[in-house]
Design an enzyme around this catalytic site. Structure first.
Site, PDB file in Angstrom:
ATOM      1  N   SER A 166     -48.583  -2.142  30.134  1.00  0.00           N
ATOM      2  CA  SER A 166     -49.680  -1.484  30.186  1.00  0.00           C
ATOM      3  C   SER A 166     -50.960  -2.489  30.058  1.00  0.00           C
ATOM      4  CB  SER A 166     -49.775  -0.109  29.411  1.00  0.00           C
ATOM      5  OG  SER A 166     -50.636   0.657  29.613  1.00  0.00           O
ATOM      6  N   ASP A 179     -44.942   5.563  38.253  1.00  0.00           N
ATOM      7  CA  ASP A 179     -46.318   5.379  37.409  1.00  0.00           C
ATOM      8  C   ASP A 179     -47.493   5.248  38.098  1.00  0.00           C
ATOM      9  OD1 ASP A 179     -47.993   4.937  35.307  1.00  0.00           O
ATOM     10  OD2 ASP A 179     -47.881   2.451  35.534  1.00  0.00           O
ATOM     11  N   HIS A 187     -44.147   4.786  33.779  1.00  0.00           N
ATOM     12  CA  HIS A 187     -44.730   3.757  33.064  1.00  0.00           C
ATOM     13  C   HIS A 187     -44.046   2.637  31.949  1.00  0.00           C
ATOM     14  CE1 HIS A 187     -48.747   1.918  32.115  1.00  0.00           C
ATOM     15  NE2 HIS A 187     -48.506   2.202  30.520  1.00  0.00           N
ATOM     16  N   CYS A 222     -50.947   2.507  36.211  1.00  0.00           N
ATOM     17  CA  CYS A 222     -50.715   1.103  36.479  1.00  0.00           C
ATOM     18  C   CYS A 222     -49.763   1.129  37.659  1.00  0.00           C
ATOM     19  CB  CYS A 222     -50.422   0.281  35.032  1.00  0.00           C
ATOM     20  SG  CYS A 222     -51.669   0.200  33.873  1.00  0.00           S
TER      21      CYS A 222
END
Length: 505
Positions: free
Chosen positions: A224, A412, A469, A415
């Site tokens: 992240s 995800d 993610h 990102c």
């Protein structure tokens, strides 16, 4: 003055577009313009409710804390509620503690260290959770640490903990996050120089106290917002090695999972990814993209003009993400296969409950220091860093043979793999053309395709199937195999024949 005048016009224009649009699909979420409220919303969606906004302590509160003036406070870790399946806790090389950060005013950085279950000669791997401002204990207990938390708040072995193939470090950073604290507000960091200098000082202290591990291969990992931390930290370690500043750190590689690294490219991928995945319509895509040139211009200003323009670019560009979400509804933007129930997208509250138990706090030696699971103050302090491009320091590391693995779960949004793939392919280095032209192969785990892999020289990109993610949480076995092969320079092992696949977009 000309820059500031242009910036003011830019902000006015964007606010006019997003706040008073002719089409309701471009409206921002009500809290999107206010970073503090936005940060609180993100934290509460994880069912986390830290008592404090940041871990800045008053000196008179530290009477029963680990603030005894020593450079190191470390103790063997003996969780009182660990169910070890016949393994004696005394036999485990588990540690927790604080290091005083040498070049800070009064900062102490908290960490967990787990010796490899396999061999002390295994690589040393450090993990950094993003946020910015979230504790690395999120990963420790929910992703790739040695333990999982049960419903009755006991700890059981994680079959796919990364300590099975590495000596594993989790660090609460930047200062003010988790159990890491300072008594001086000047230790709050606003940019990657401050963050990476603190982490470098941490490593110097760690290897001073554990010199037997300094010879081991060293790898930096995280996810992240750590897509910012990790390249800066890797560059700082490499710089320290070249300058012979302290203990040589045997840096071999760094891995970024679903990270934010090159915002200009990645923010441009939001609408394309959302359209490809059926989250928005083509007309939504085209309307939202009208603001993209303004976002890109704002990011360029951030790269040359300092803090004010960086704040403006944060406001501008996050309007794109908010516009996508306003059309997507209640989907979980960490995993678009899922929906957020009310205000809750994940429930990580057991971590807070566990680490606030007195017997656990005593075992960790943290005294009266509060646990700040995610810090809104750290989040806000790092906003001027958000839109900076951290890709710029990576080519030099690649040229010197330091490996980079960028991996991303395919579901995800925040990102997403597409934005990550694009910046990796666009990065200019001596092997760029060969990387772009290389074939993709299935990443095979137990005779099943777990992802799509593209590699050339020190650079690898892996799109992970059936993951959002947090890849080690969603695909723990594949994530452990990924780490094992990558650290052994055999990432493509057991891969099938090359194919032309879509992740090269």
């Amino acid at each position: 003055m000309e820059v500031l005048r242009f910036l003011s016009l830019l902000v006015v224009f964007v606010l006019a577009v997003f706040c008073f649009p002719s089409d309701a699909s471009l409206q921002l979420h009500p809290q999107a313009q206010f970073p503090s409220a936005h940060a609180e919303k993100l934290i509460h969606e994880l069912n986390l409710f830290p008592k404090d906004h940041i871990n800045i302590q008053e000196p008179d509160r530290l009477s029963s804390s680990p603030s005894d003036g020593k450079r190191l406070v470390e103790k063997p870790l003996r969780f009182p509620n660990f169910i070890g399946d016949g393994v004696s806790v005394e036999d485990l090389g588990h540690h927790a503690g604080y290091y005083k950060i040498e070049h800070s005013h009064a900062a102490r950085m908290f960490y967990f260290f787990f010796e490899s279950r396999n061999s002390k000669d295994d690589p040393v791997v450090i993990w950094l959770t993003g946020g910015p401002g979230c504790s690395s204990e999120l990963a420790l207990f929910y992703e790739n640490g040695p333990f999982k938390i049960t419903k009755n708040m006991s700890l059981v072995w994680n079959e796919y903990g990364w300590d099975k193939v590495s000596n594993l470090l989790y660090v609460d950073q930047p200062i003010g996050t988790g159990f890491s604290y300072s008594t001086d507000k000047h230790d709050i960091r606003h940019n990657e120089k401050g963050v990476s200098d603190d982490l470098y000082d941490f490593l110097q202290a760690f290897f001073t106290e554990h010199p037997e591990l300094a010879k081991n291969d060293f790898f930096i990992t995280g996810e992240s917002y750590a897509g910012h931390y990790i390249p800066a930290f890797a560059a700082r370690v490499h710089q320290g090695n070249k300058a012979k500043e302290g203990i040589h750190i045997n840096l071999k590689g760094f891995a970024i999972g679903n990270g934010l690294t090159d915002p200009e490219i990645q923010y441009g991928a939001y609408t394309d990814y959302a359209l490809d995945m059926g989250i928005i319509s083509k007309s939504d895509h085209d309307r939202i993209n009208k603001v993209l040139p303004v976002c890109e211009a704002a990011i360029k200003l951030c790269g040359t003009d300092g803090t004010i323009s960086c704040m403006a670019s944060y406001l501008v560009c996050n309007g794109i993400f908010s516009a996508v979400m306003s059309r997507a509804g209640s989907i979980n933007y960490y995993d678009i296969r899922k929906k957020c129930e009310g205000s809750l997208c994940y429930d990580f509250s057991s971590m807070e409950k566990l680490l606030n138990q007195k017997d656990v706090r005593d075992s960790l030696g943290v005294g009266d220091i509060d646990f700040v699971s995610c810090s809104t103050s750290v989040y806000q302090a790092m906003l001027v860093d958000w839109m900076r491009n951290l890709e710029v320091g990576i080519p030099g590391l690649l040229e010197d043979g330091v490996k980079l693995l960028v991996y991303a779960g395919e579901y995800d949004l925040i990102c997403n793999w597409l934005g990550n793939s694009r910046w990796v392919h666009a990065m200019e280095w001596s092997g760029q053309k060969e990387f772009q032209g290389s074939s993709e192969v299935p990443f095979v785990v137990d005779n099943s395709e777990a992802g799509l892999l593209k590699s050339h020289g020190p650079l690898s990109f892996l799109k992970v199937h059936d993951a959002g993610h947090m890849v080690p949480m969603d695909q723990p076995k594949a994530a452990l195999e990924m780490l094992k092969r990558w650290t052994k320079s055999s990432l493509a092992e057991n891969s099938a024949e090359p194919k032309n696949l879509v992740s090269s977009m």
